[in-house]
Write an enzyme that holds these catalytic residues in place. Sequence first.
Site, PDB file in Angstrom:
ATOM      1  N   ASP A  42      36.170 -87.379  41.898  1.00  0.00           N
ATOM      2  CA  ASP A  42      35.396 -86.287  42.525  1.00  0.00           C
ATOM      3  C   ASP A  42      36.509 -85.212  43.001  1.00  0.00           C
ATOM      4  O   ASP A  42      37.350 -85.584  43.718  1.00  0.00           O
ATOM      5  CB  ASP A  42      34.365 -86.393  43.556  1.00  0.00           C
ATOM      6  CG  ASP A  42      33.568 -85.399  43.753  1.00  0.00           C
ATOM      7  OD1 ASP A  42      33.122 -84.695  42.998  1.00  0.00           O
ATOM      8  OD2 ASP A  42      33.848 -84.952  45.020  1.00  0.00           O
TER       9      ASP A  42
ATOM     10  N   GLU B  13      38.513 -84.885  38.069  1.00  0.00           N
ATOM     11  CA  GLU B  13      37.675 -83.716  37.950  1.00  0.00           C
ATOM     12  C   GLU B  13      38.786 -82.764  38.556  1.00  0.00           C
ATOM     13  O   GLU B  13      38.873 -82.654  39.652  1.00  0.00           O
ATOM     14  CB  GLU B  13      36.226 -83.594  38.814  1.00  0.00           C
ATOM     15  CG  GLU B  13      35.631 -82.278  38.669  1.00  0.00           C
ATOM     16  CD  GLU B  13      34.504 -82.253  40.067  1.00  0.00           C
ATOM     17  OE1 GLU B  13      33.322 -81.706  39.685  1.00  0.00           O
ATOM     18  OE2 GLU B  13      34.801 -82.921  41.251  1.00  0.00           O
TER      19      GLU B  13
END
Length: 786
Positions: free
Chosen positions: A449, A486
Amino acid sequence: MESVLFPGRTQAIKHPCSSFSSLSCRNNVRFLASMPSSTSRLRVLRNEMGLRFSKAKIASRWQRIISKVRERYMVKPGNVFGHSVEESLVEVTPMLGTDVPLKYSPGLAFPLGASEAENGINFAIFSRHASCVTLCLSIFGREKGQEICDGMVEIALDPQKNKTGDVWHICVEGLSRSGILYGYRIDGPQEKEQGHGFDNSIVLLDPYAKLVSGRKWFGDVANKMSKFLGTYDFESMPFDWGPDYKLPNIPETDLVIYEMNVRAFTADESSGLDPDVRGSYLGVIEKIPHLLELGINAVELLPVFEFDELEFQRYQNPRDHMINTWGYSTLNFFAPMSRYASAGGGPLVASHEFKQMVKALHNAGIEVILDVVYNHTNEANDRHPYTTSFRGTDNKVYYMLDLDNGAKYLNFSGCGNTLNCNHPVVMELILDSLRHWVNEYHVDGFRFDLASILCRGTDGSPLNSPPLVKAIAKDAVLSRCKIIAEPWDCGGLYLVGKFPNWDRWAEWNGKYRDDIRRFMKGDCGMKGTFATRISGSADLYQVNKRKPQHSINFVIAHDGFTLYDLVSYNFKHNDANGEGGNDGSNDNFSWNCGVEGETEDVDVIGLRSRQMKNFHLALMISQGTPMMLMGDEYGHTRYGNNNSYGHDTSINHFQWKQLEERRGGHFRFFCEMIKFRHKHPILRRDRFLTKSDVAWHEDNWSNHESKFLAFTLHDDQFGGDIYLAFNAHDYYVKAAVPSPPHKKRWHRVVDTNLESPKDFVPEGVPFSDTSYNIASYSAVLLEAKP
């Protein structure tokens, strides 16, 4: 100096630390030296502790204990909570259930966390700036209806004997090999403007705790202020992975990823599962047949590290009605989320059931990828600090701070703090965590993330060759794992196609998402970009040894609109989040097909259905690795909420009844399209397309108004060419169809304008015309077959 401990109440040793504090169960503290007689002590113990020992046995034992203590230490009455006690002070209370006293020795600095040593349980914690560290042990753990059972033992560590470098350590003999809860009180400099966050009134969770004990039930608001403590299990037999067990080891080219939330997958009553199993790791096992029917072969689990789902409810704020159901607020990087255990089973059960889930998925040929959050923690921001672990252990090491501005947190995560990922200590913690999940839980990969934060130095500045990202790529244990970035953060470091990769890292291709959306809704000037994206995004990834599979293609992810909402809403509808509609992305590139939200207009409903099929078709024929979102296979709606992280309701929960209602139409199309991809290697090449691989039936690339694209993918080995056409115009386009390969004819497999089951015919419908009239906002797939 060896000291004697007895499990059950309190013991503390004063030493030259800057401060000292005793246990939290202060109502049970009794000072031996101030008690008048052994008879009085026995009465207190019998009446207040509920012991079931005989009076004679206890009296005899206490006489021996007191004699031993008085011989070894000078014990004087005093205030254990004060800071003026100069002599060594030992508190002793009777053991419960054993006649063997606990002892402790200096212990070892490594490994960090709780580990089993030859002579006991070793505890080790890093804190460079601490001046005083106290180990807190809750001998009997948690009981029903109680936060922590009476009886926390506290052992203040001597920095001369219990510290090696920056690691504080101690080995305690006689402890149970399982079920003990533990934490630390840590004191140190109080200069917040210098970056310190010490508060010795708080019992801290060990950053290296392998299991975490908190509240038992997910979303239990009655216990929203529960504390989180570490625990361990060295007693259970090793998990039985089975004699025939093996890792799936699916090539990246063959992956079809299903992004899902463990709890939301089965939490709804419509799942048909027993209430004790809903929302658990075991619930996922029960629904593996659905995943197999859908055809995916990898699940990407939203965060399963221990997190505090009630973090918004600690103080009055606009979000204090919400429950963090997505889990992007990590408490600990080693422990599986304990409230995903069935029947409120707790951390040991959660660990075991997580392994059961991984084993069952692997046996079904499905890989497990974890969405991991190493960019921030649950400890919030400067305004509302929530000290549970890292902040109180060594704030200056674990977080990025602006030391020129009162040591305020640098916030590249959008959540109030940013983990100091490339600090050597934090970097090693992250690597140790990743290895733990691979070795202990057999996971197959990780999606990081806000991974651009991993590319920032300790001062927040971008690094060209970030040590942590390189170390993950080169690590021997992680070598078999899929690693996915990401590639952006909330500080503007957008690295799509530029993420430091060492030819190992894949990326969530945010440009694929945006460009596919824009073409499908009919934006002008997107045809060439659309062609580039479905061809594998060579403009982004054809560098060094990178491959098309390093592009994780997705139209929908957990944050943002669902697929149904993408074609049903022009605007986000986030009022339920309590932030006045200010949260969530404003750039959705969505189109409501003529009506905002729910409608009974059959034409609008039909158009929305076509668009959802168009998106799924494009995703499954694109070169690269496709990822879809849980629930899109039946058309899940969040009613326009594009930031639904705080709703533990049907907004996020998989609706199994809706799946059944749409099984023969929408769901069938999704299944068949995934299976088609699996059957056709030319849709998942491990190299970028060349001129011989594709023929673009296009001489109008420069026409800004053109929204039609047709092309043929060539199968040189078997002649199974595939013709595809996408029409994003609001009118029919009559497209010339090229001649099929020698001794083959075209068969219509897909026409998204047709009703089910004609919209997807696996064996194909023979087609011999030289042109095809393609409806507005629809797509066609023809396959060359004998």
